[in-house]
Design a protein around this motif. Structure first.
Motif, PDB file in Angstrom:
ATOM      1  N   ALA A   1       9.025  24.035   6.503  1.00  0.00           N
ATOM      2  CA  ALA A   1       8.996  23.030   5.442  1.00  0.00           C
ATOM      3  C   ALA A   1      10.326  22.293   5.340  1.00  0.00           C
ATOM      4  CB  ALA A   1       8.661  23.698   4.117  1.00  0.00           C
ATOM      5  N   GLU A   2      11.436  23.019   5.482  1.00  0.00           N
ATOM      6  CA  GLU A   2      12.747  22.367   5.432  1.00  0.00           C
ATOM      7  C   GLU A   2      12.893  21.353   6.559  1.00  0.00           C
ATOM      8  OE1 GLU A   2      15.386  25.655   5.632  1.00  0.00           O
ATOM      9  OE2 GLU A   2      15.425  25.988   3.458  1.00  0.00           O
ATOM     10  N   ARG A   3      12.433  21.707   7.749  1.00  0.00           N
ATOM     11  CA  ARG A   3      12.501  20.759   8.863  1.00  0.00           C
ATOM     12  C   ARG A   3      11.639  19.531   8.582  1.00  0.00           C
ATOM     13  NH1 ARG A   3      12.145  25.705  11.784  1.00  0.00           N
ATOM     14  NH2 ARG A   3       9.934  25.364  12.243  1.00  0.00           N
ATOM     15  N   ALA A   4      10.500  19.758   7.952  1.00  0.00           N
ATOM     16  CA  ALA A   4       9.620  18.633   7.615  1.00  0.00           C
ATOM     17  C   ALA A   4      10.284  17.710   6.600  1.00  0.00           C
ATOM     18  CB  ALA A   4       8.293  19.154   7.076  1.00  0.00           C
ATOM     19  N   VAL A   5      10.988  18.278   5.633  1.00  0.00           N
ATOM     20  CA  VAL A   5      11.698  17.458   4.647  1.00  0.00           C
ATOM     21  C   VAL A   5      12.728  16.571   5.345  1.00  0.00           C
ATOM     22  CG1 VAL A   5      13.284  17.491   2.686  1.00  0.00           C
ATOM     23  CG2 VAL A   5      11.316  19.045   2.732  1.00  0.00           C
ATOM     24  N   ASP A   6      13.500  17.150   6.252  1.00  0.00           N
ATOM     25  CA  ASP A   6      14.489  16.358   6.984  1.00  0.00           C
ATOM     26  C   ASP A   6      13.825  15.233   7.775  1.00  0.00           C
ATOM     27  OD1 ASP A   6      16.534  17.944   6.040  1.00  0.00           O
ATOM     28  OD2 ASP A   6      16.672  19.178   7.841  1.00  0.00           O
ATOM     29  N   GLU A   7      12.721  15.549   8.439  1.00  0.00           N
ATOM     30  CA  GLU A   7      12.015  14.538   9.217  1.00  0.00           C
ATOM     31  C   GLU A   7      11.497  13.419   8.315  1.00  0.00           C
ATOM     32  OE1 GLU A   7       7.918  13.923  11.794  1.00  0.00           O
ATOM     33  OE2 GLU A   7       8.311  15.830  10.788  1.00  0.00           O
ATOM     34  N   LEU A   8      10.883  13.785   7.208  1.00  0.00           N
ATOM     35  CA  LEU A   8      10.300  12.789   6.310  1.00  0.00           C
ATOM     36  C   LEU A   8      11.377  11.924   5.670  1.00  0.00           C
ATOM     37  CD1 LEU A   8       7.609  15.099   4.711  1.00  0.00           C
ATOM     38  CD2 LEU A   8       7.146  13.098   6.142  1.00  0.00           C
ATOM     39  N   ALA A   9      12.507  12.533   5.329  1.00  0.00           N
ATOM     40  CA  ALA A   9      13.609  11.740   4.780  1.00  0.00           C
ATOM     41  C   ALA A   9      14.056  10.687   5.781  1.00  0.00           C
ATOM     42  CB  ALA A   9      14.772  12.656   4.405  1.00  0.00           C
ATOM     43  N   GLY A  10      14.131  11.063   7.057  1.00  0.00           N
ATOM     44  CA  GLY A  10      14.513  10.116   8.089  1.00  0.00           C
ATOM     45  C   GLY A  10      13.490   9.016   8.313  1.00  0.00           C
ATOM     46  N   LEU A  11      12.226   9.315   8.010  1.00  0.00           N
ATOM     47  CA  LEU A  11      11.165   8.323   8.164  1.00  0.00           C
ATOM     48  C   LEU A  11      11.050   7.387   6.957  1.00  0.00           C
ATOM     49  CD1 LEU A  11       8.394  10.547   9.796  1.00  0.00           C
ATOM     50  CD2 LEU A  11       9.726   8.718  10.892  1.00  0.00           C
ATOM     51  N   GLY A  12      11.909   7.574   5.967  1.00  0.00           N
ATOM     52  CA  GLY A  12      11.972   6.617   4.880  1.00  0.00           C
ATOM     53  C   GLY A  12      11.038   6.862   3.723  1.00  0.00           C
TER      54      GLY A  12
ATOM     55  N   PRO B   1       0.825  -1.206   0.000  1.00  0.00           N
ATOM     56  CA  PRO B   1       0.000   0.000   0.000  1.00  0.00           C
ATOM     57  C   PRO B   1       0.858   1.254   0.000  1.00  0.00           C
ATOM     58  CG  PRO B   1       0.115  -0.923   2.209  1.00  0.00           C
ATOM     59  CD  PRO B   1       0.816  -1.905   1.300  1.00  0.00           C
ATOM     60  N   LEU B   2       0.272   2.330  -0.528  1.00  0.00           N
ATOM     61  CA  LEU B   2       0.874   3.645  -0.378  1.00  0.00           C
ATOM     62  C   LEU B   2       0.430   4.245   0.945  1.00  0.00           C
ATOM     63  CD1 LEU B   2       0.481   5.396  -3.868  1.00  0.00           C
ATOM     64  CD2 LEU B   2       2.517   4.296  -2.918  1.00  0.00           C
ATOM     65  N   GLU B   3       1.304   5.024   1.550  1.00  0.00           N
ATOM     66  CA  GLU B   3       0.980   5.727   2.790  1.00  0.00           C
ATOM     67  C   GLU B   3       1.471   7.167   2.686  1.00  0.00           C
ATOM     68  OE1 GLU B   3       1.894   5.566   7.620  1.00  0.00           O
ATOM     69  OE2 GLU B   3       2.876   4.144   6.260  1.00  0.00           O
ATOM     70  N   LEU B   4       0.573   8.115   2.916  1.00  0.00           N
ATOM     71  CA  LEU B   4       0.941   9.522   2.943  1.00  0.00           C
ATOM     72  C   LEU B   4       1.344   9.930   4.352  1.00  0.00           C
ATOM     73  CD1 LEU B   4      -1.652  11.647   0.904  1.00  0.00           C
ATOM     74  CD2 LEU B   4       0.701  11.100   0.266  1.00  0.00           C
ATOM     75  N   LEU B   5       2.504  10.538   4.487  1.00  0.00           N
ATOM     76  CA  LEU B   5       2.891  11.167   5.733  1.00  0.00           C
ATOM     77  C   LEU B   5       2.749  12.670   5.525  1.00  0.00           C
ATOM     78  CD1 LEU B   5       6.080   9.147   6.805  1.00  0.00           C
ATOM     79  CD2 LEU B   5       3.671   8.667   7.267  1.00  0.00           C
ATOM     80  N   VAL B   6       1.715  13.260   6.109  1.00  0.00           N
ATOM     81  CA  VAL B   6       1.341  14.640   5.830  1.00  0.00           C
ATOM     82  C   VAL B   6       1.978  15.580   6.843  1.00  0.00           C
ATOM     83  CG1 VAL B   6      -0.578  16.247   5.548  1.00  0.00           C
ATOM     84  CG2 VAL B   6      -0.845  13.839   4.871  1.00  0.00           C
ATOM     85  N   ARG B   7       2.556  16.679   6.334  1.00  0.00           N
ATOM     86  CA  ARG B   7       3.110  17.708   7.191  1.00  0.00           C
ATOM     87  C   ARG B   7       2.592  19.075   6.745  1.00  0.00           C
ATOM     88  NH1 ARG B   7       3.815  13.636   9.241  1.00  0.00           N
ATOM     89  NH2 ARG B   7       5.676  12.766  10.253  1.00  0.00           N
ATOM     90  N   ASP B   8       2.175  19.866   7.724  1.00  0.00           N
ATOM     91  CA  ASP B   8       1.657  21.212   7.489  1.00  0.00           C
ATOM     92  C   ASP B   8       2.823  22.191   7.393  1.00  0.00           C
ATOM     93  OD1 ASP B   8       0.333  23.661   7.524  1.00  0.00           O
ATOM     94  OD2 ASP B   8      -0.215  23.517   9.651  1.00  0.00           O
TER      95      ASP B   8
ATOM     96  N   SER C   1       4.867  29.159  -3.595  1.00  0.00           N
ATOM     97  CA  SER C   1       6.111  29.057  -4.356  1.00  0.00           C
ATOM     98  C   SER C   1       7.355  29.211  -3.496  1.00  0.00           C
ATOM     99  CB  SER C   1       6.127  30.102  -5.475  1.00  0.00           C
ATOM    100  OG  SER C   1       5.306  29.705  -6.550  1.00  0.00           O
ATOM    101  N   VAL C   2       7.347  30.160  -2.550  1.00  0.00           N
ATOM    102  CA  VAL C   2       8.545  30.356  -1.738  1.00  0.00           C
ATOM    103  C   VAL C   2       8.810  29.141  -0.853  1.00  0.00           C
ATOM    104  CG1 VAL C   2       8.456  32.866  -1.764  1.00  0.00           C
ATOM    105  CG2 VAL C   2       7.198  31.623   0.001  1.00  0.00           C
ATOM    106  N   VAL C   3       7.765  28.446  -0.449  1.00  0.00           N
ATOM    107  CA  VAL C   3       7.934  27.230   0.349  1.00  0.00           C
ATOM    108  C   VAL C   3       8.415  26.090  -0.537  1.00  0.00           C
ATOM    109  CG1 VAL C   3       6.789  25.571   1.860  1.00  0.00           C
ATOM    110  CG2 VAL C   3       6.175  27.991   1.971  1.00  0.00           C
ATOM    111  N   ALA C   4       7.809  25.949  -1.709  1.00  0.00           N
ATOM    112  CA  ALA C   4       8.218  24.886  -2.625  1.00  0.00           C
ATOM    113  C   ALA C   4       9.682  25.033  -3.014  1.00  0.00           C
ATOM    114  CB  ALA C   4       7.334  24.901  -3.861  1.00  0.00           C
ATOM    115  N   ARG C   5      10.142  26.270  -3.152  1.00  0.00           N
ATOM    116  CA  ARG C   5      11.549  26.485  -3.486  1.00  0.00           C
ATOM    117  C   ARG C   5      12.455  25.979  -2.364  1.00  0.00           C
ATOM    118  NH1 ARG C   5      13.940  32.374  -5.054  1.00  0.00           N
ATOM    119  NH2 ARG C   5      13.229  32.788  -2.925  1.00  0.00           N
ATOM    120  N   ALA C   6      12.067  26.218  -1.115  1.00  0.00           N
ATOM    121  CA  ALA C   6      12.851  25.708   0.009  1.00  0.00           C
ATOM    122  C   ALA C   6      12.822  24.184   0.048  1.00  0.00           C
ATOM    123  CB  ALA C   6      12.310  26.279   1.318  1.00  0.00           C
ATOM    124  N   VAL C   7      11.656  23.595  -0.225  1.00  0.00           N
ATOM    125  CA  VAL C   7      11.528  22.135  -0.251  1.00  0.00           C
ATOM    126  C   VAL C   7      12.405  21.548  -1.349  1.00  0.00           C
ATOM    127  CG1 VAL C   7       9.936  20.230  -0.722  1.00  0.00           C
ATOM    128  CG2 VAL C   7       9.212  22.131   0.735  1.00  0.00           C
TER     129      VAL C   7
END
Length: 375
Positions: free
Chosen positions: A78-89, A63-70, A99-105
């Protein structure tokens, strides 16, 4: 299920037999000062597509699983969320509206070697340097806003005023409009909403004899009060109000402004008529949201559709996913999706999603009218 970050990464990047979920990180604005309504629609599309993939048996039985971050429209968050999600696999990232958030992501995903499919952020310079890790579904701002400029010129508008706020995104939009209009003898004048009240914006329009006012500012503040002021000023009865960023697409706009919010052209990334797949998706999104789905919800749905196809054809290894962007050919809710990289382009881009200039019909503000189209 509780999984340590290290074991989660190992599971995510292994194509061997497993019933463990394949995790995708979803980044969306779900709290203020983010555009919460847009974030809710993005998430509805992402979640609907995940549900459909899982009901059809998942990806090779997983199955697919979404890990959602606000993200709350905050690049650092958003950058902190990317680091967290990368660590969660997570095997990939999806989403984001601002756009300014997507650029940071995108920058953080590139640094980590994590695939990112951007859903709804149009800023051309999504990354500073070319990267194999990032792809984008929505059109680049320089493409879609030129379509909007063509609409203005075709409607006879040469003296344009913009009510604006400080932002990389708004500044980029002004440059695009100015370049397009200048080639035809047009002008673009900026009215700073931080320094001018809605009444002062009206005075500026009269003094400059502008024929159109574009809202390059947030919603509901300061855009809604400006619309009310302009609509209530008899001197400005012939002035077109426009909102290329799409503020009138969402139900809140109509709820706050009623008839005053009609006749405000904006950009929407939908075909003039949805085909059978799009109509089915639209009906499912309407049921999920309890209201008409915006184009942003369709973008969310198509994001997972693309990622699911990549996972089926190229596996769950992160490098393999990134290498798959130029080979994608999948039917989305709004047409066939393929990615290419324009000369000088930094990310893989669907070129192009359908682009419309649309407004709410003054005779029935719940209905949309297509005024101009492009691709």
């Amino acid at each position: 299920m509780s999984t340590s970050p290290s074991s989660a990464v190992a599971a995510a990047e292994t194509d061997g037999p497993s019933s463990a979920p394949i995790r995708i990180g979803a980044l969306v604005p779900l709290s203020r000062p983010g555009w919460v309504e847009a974030g809710r629609h993005v998430l509805a599309g992402l979640e609907l597509a995940v549900r459909e993939v899982d009901e059809a048996g998942g990806i090779a039985g997983r199955p697919l699983e979404l890990l959602v971050r606000d993200t709350a429209a905050d690049p650092q968050r958003a950058e902190r969320a990317v680091d967290e999600l990368a660590g969660l696999g997570v095997v990939a990232l999806a989403g984001e509206y601002h756009s300014v958030v997507a650029r940071a992501v995108a920058a953080r995903a590139d640094a980590l070697g994590l695939p990112y499919l951007c859903t709804s952020a149009v800023l051309d310079a999504l990354t500073e340097q070319p990267t194999p890790w990032v792809a984008r579904l929505c059109p680049a701002q320089s493409h879609s806003w030129r379509v909007y400029a063509d609409f203005l010129l075709g409607a006879g508008h040469r003296r344009i005023a913009v009510a604006t706020q400080p932002s990389v995104y708004w500044a980029a939009g002004i440059r695009i409009l100015r370049e397009c209009l200048a080639a035809h003898g047009g002008t673009v004048t900026e009215l700073d909403t931080g320094a001018l009240s809605p009444a002062a914006v009206c005075e500026g329009l009269v003094w400059r004899r502008a024929t159109a006012l574009l809202l390059l500012a947030g919603s509901p503040e300061p855009s809604v009060p400006i619309v009310r002021a302009v609509r209530g000023d008899g001197r400005l009865a012939g002035v077109l109000i426009g909102a290329p960023a799409g503020q009138p697409e969402f139900a809140q706009w109509a709820a706050l402004l009623g008839g005053d919010g009609a006749g405000v052209p904006f950009l929407r990334y939908l075909p003039e008529r949805l085909g059978p797949p799009g109509a089915r998706v639209g009906a499912a999104l309407r049921e999920r949201l309890g209201e008409a789905p915006s184009f942003v919800a369709f973008e969310g749905y198509d994001t997972v559709t693309v990622l699911a196809e990549v996972l089926r054809s190229h596996g769950t290894d992160r490098a393999g996913i990134a290498a798959a962007w130029p080979h994608v050919a999948v039917e989305g809710s709004r047409g066939r999706i393929r990615f290419s990289r324009a000369p000088g382009g930094a990310v893989w881009q669907w070129a192009w999603p359908p682009v419309q200039v649309v407004d709410r019909d003054p005779a029935a503000p719940g209905r949309f009218r297509v005024l101009h189209g492009g691709r």
